[in-house]
Design an enzyme around this catalytic site. Sequence first.
Site, PDB file in Angstrom:
ATOM      1  N   PHE A  58       0.821  -1.206   0.000  1.00 40.56           N
ATOM      2  CA  PHE A  58       0.000   0.000   0.000  1.00 40.56           C
ATOM      3  C   PHE A  58       0.854   1.254   0.000  1.00 40.56           C
ATOM      4  O   PHE A  58       1.852   1.337   0.712  1.00 40.56           O
ATOM      5  CB  PHE A  58      -0.894   0.051   1.253  1.00 40.56           C
ATOM      6  CG  PHE A  58      -1.916  -1.032   1.296  1.00 40.56           C
ATOM      7  CD1 PHE A  58      -2.988  -1.034   0.428  1.00 40.56           C
ATOM      8  CD2 PHE A  58      -1.799  -2.059   2.210  1.00 40.56           C
ATOM      9  CE1 PHE A  58      -3.944  -2.035   0.463  1.00 40.56           C
ATOM     10  CE2 PHE A  58      -2.740  -3.072   2.258  1.00 40.56           C
ATOM     11  CZ  PHE A  58      -3.819  -3.058   1.384  1.00 40.56           C
ATOM     12  N   GLU A  59       0.435   2.211  -0.773  1.00 42.18           N
ATOM     13  CA  GLU A  59       0.957   3.576  -0.709  1.00 42.18           C
ATOM     14  C   GLU A  59      -0.168   4.377  -0.084  1.00 42.18           C
ATOM     15  O   GLU A  59      -1.224   4.530  -0.676  1.00 42.18           O
ATOM     16  CB  GLU A  59       1.292   4.105  -2.110  1.00 42.18           C
ATOM     17  CG  GLU A  59       2.398   3.368  -2.807  1.00 42.18           C
ATOM     18  CD  GLU A  59       3.756   3.613  -2.184  1.00 42.18           C
ATOM     19  OE1 GLU A  59       3.967   4.683  -1.577  1.00 42.18           O
ATOM     20  OE2 GLU A  59       4.621   2.733  -2.301  1.00 42.18           O
ATOM     21  N   LEU A  60       0.051   4.875   1.118  1.00 38.64           N
ATOM     22  CA  LEU A  60      -1.043   5.464   1.884  1.00 38.64           C
ATOM     23  C   LEU A  60      -1.016   6.985   1.955  1.00 38.64           C
ATOM     24  O   LEU A  60      -1.492   7.583   2.903  1.00 38.64           O
ATOM     25  CB  LEU A  60      -1.052   4.880   3.303  1.00 38.64           C
ATOM     26  CG  LEU A  60      -1.310   3.379   3.373  1.00 38.64           C
ATOM     27  CD1 LEU A  60      -1.182   2.886   4.810  1.00 38.64           C
ATOM     28  CD2 LEU A  60      -2.682   3.051   2.815  1.00 38.64           C
TER      29      LEU A  60
END
Length: 150
Positions: A50-52
């Site tokens: 994930f890139e949050l």
Amino acid sequence: MEPFAETSTAAEQWGWLAAADMQAVLHQHQHSWTFSHYSKHYHGAQAFTFELGRVAPFGHNDMASLQPMRTLLTALSEGHTPPNQPTTQMQFFQVQHELMRHSEEFTLCFAEDTANFSCFEPGTLLAQDAKAGEFRVGDTPFMWCFPMPR
């Protein structure tokens, strides 16, 4: 990012991620050196990277924007079924290329702050590398994400 593997991702996972406010999914096109790839490929796990959001100094991230993801993770960690939502809000992309630095003389040919998923037209020069040469967009438009020139 959905790591490359022979096993597919369970359909319910996409609904959970939609409810967690994931906006885009990149389907990886080859093996990679991520923990999510290892988990999915070697152990058959449902796994993602994930890139949050934007990077900020420790303690200065906008945690309110991550509340939907927190709801998902809390439900899973407590053994509950997470909220589910149609995936119509999500965009799905297939990774086609990874530009890799092959020499110290590597340059991206666009601004470092170019937004993820910016579209570049055919023929556009994206990168130059003393060893690998030029990388230009092919016959179809190219969407870029996660530039890390250094």
